[in-house]
Design a protein around this motif. Structure first.
Motif, short mmCIF file in Angstrom:
data_model
loop_
_atom_site.label_atom_id
_atom_site.label_comp_id
_atom_site.label_asym_id
_atom_site.label_seq_id
_atom_site.Cartn_x
_atom_site.Cartn_y
_atom_site.Cartn_z
N CYS A 90 22.29 31.81 11.39
CA CYS A 90 22.57 30.76 12.28
C CYS A 90 23.73 31.68 13.22
O CYS A 90 24.83 31.94 12.35
CB CYS A 90 23.33 29.24 11.58
SG CYS A 90 23.91 28.14 12.37
N ASP A 123 12.33 29.39 13.69
CA ASP A 123 13.84 29.74 13.42
C ASP A 123 14.20 30.92 12.77
O ASP A 123 15.59 31.87 12.50
CB ASP A 123 13.68 28.74 12.62
CG ASP A 123 15.18 28.96 11.59
OD1 ASP A 123 16.41 28.75 12.94
OD2 ASP A 123 15.83 28.12 10.56
N THR A 151 22.01 24.23 6.86
CA THR A 151 22.24 25.01 8.24
C THR A 151 22.69 26.44 7.45
O THR A 151 22.70 27.78 8.32
CB THR A 151 22.71 24.87 9.38
OG1 THR A 151 22.06 23.55 9.15
CG2 THR A 151 22.58 25.16 10.13
N SER A 188 20.91 19.12 10.63
CA SER A 188 21.42 20.06 9.59
C SER A 188 22.58 19.84 9.69
O SER A 188 22.77 18.80 9.41
CB SER A 188 21.40 21.18 11.51
OG SER A 188 22.27 20.20 12.34
#
Length: 299
Positions: free
Chosen positions: A240, A16, A179, A143
């Motif tokens: 993100c 991530d 998120t 999320s």
């Protein structure tokens, strides 16, 4: 106020944290990072993502990463596998555990994976079935549990609905992801309260981003409620791509410092972890977003 006696950290930095980096990071650097994290005492490391290189070019070397791991005893090396093709490839590489992800937001689901939340859950059914046959555990991610870049506020009941579906499908654990990092402590508590009506607390994890500087406060809030699994990213790497200005996951070093202050066991060597954070941010030319990491490395 009752804190859990022990917290398991799930280190998501290698996956991530790195997946949205625009410049290609060589496989050797990724493997060196994973090795340093294992040496620091992290027992659960998300190492790769078996998605199409067309969508996430940074993770195109997933096979090389999984095959190249120098495995530390007692460490689980997991990978994201959003579909059956990805799962089969991960199984060929000897993955210990896999993860699937759904959103609590319809708009986010459609923008991110081009299908509805219900359709995304349907797609996971054969993935979980095949993983069961291979005796590989599946972790679920939800999320946008505390906000969406397109819909704004997300009702806790919707988060609970998706978490329940993943749990019932066979995910041994469901990680609740803020998120875009817009959550605050009271919202985090209310969301968790709704989810735990359907999924036991011991089957849940917290995955909070720090966009508005609230991640540690939010973690403190859910620790008070009994959360004992925390996802974090070394040096606060990540972000993100669907949320402008969204910074990375909460920094692993800052979480460990917080847990130390609360007397909660975690098994991670903070000095080694901070050194890993300093090393990877220098290697990829990124600022170190961990307050504790910067303070420790500047001593």
């Amino acid at each position: 106020m009752t804190f859990p006696p022990h917290v398991r950290l799930v280190e998501v930095g290698p996956r991530d944290g790195l997946q949205n980096e625009p410049e290609a990071i060589d496989t050797g650097t990724k493997l060196a990072l994973i090795d340093r994290l294992g040496a620091a005492g992290l027992t659960h490391i998300e190492a790769a993502s078996f998605v199409s290189p067309k969508w996430v070019p940074q993770m195109a070397d997933h096979r090389e990463v999984m095959h190249g791991l120098r495995r530390h005893e007692g460490v689980t090396y997991s990978a994201l596998t959003p579909n059956l093709k990805g799962l089969e490839a991960a199984l060929e590489c000897g993955v210990d555990e896999v993860a699937v992800f759904a959103a609590a937001s319809e708009a986010f689901s459609r923008k991110n994976i081009n299908c509805s939340v219900a359709e995304s859950l349907e797609r996971f059914a054969p993935v979980l079935q095949r993983a069961r046959e291979a005796n590989v555990r599946v972790r679920g991610y939800v999320s946008c549990v505390l906000g969406c870049p397109y819909e704004g506020e997300i009702a806790p009941a919707r988060v609970a609905e998706v978490a329940r579906a993943l749990h019932q499908m066979g995910c041994y654990e469901v990680s609740l992801g803020d998120t875009i990092g817009t959550g605050t402590p009271l919202k985090a508590k209310r969301m968790l309260e709704a989810v735990t009506r359907d999924v036991p607390m011991e089957r849940l994890g917290a995955h909070f981003h720090d966009t508005y500087g609230q991640a540690l406060a939010n973690l403190y809030a859910v620790l008070e409620e009994g959360i004992a699994v925390i996802d974090s990213s070394v040096a606060g790497l990540g972000g993100c791509p669907y949320a402008k200005g969204a910074s990375g996951n909460v920094a692993s070093e800052d979480v460990v410092y917080l847990l130390d202050g609360l007397g909660i066991a975690h098994g991670v060597d903070l000095e080694k972890l901070a050194a890993a954070g300093s090393w990877i941010t220098r290697a990829i030319g990124r600022p170190n977003r961990s307050k504790a990491g910067v303070a420790l490395s500047s001593r």
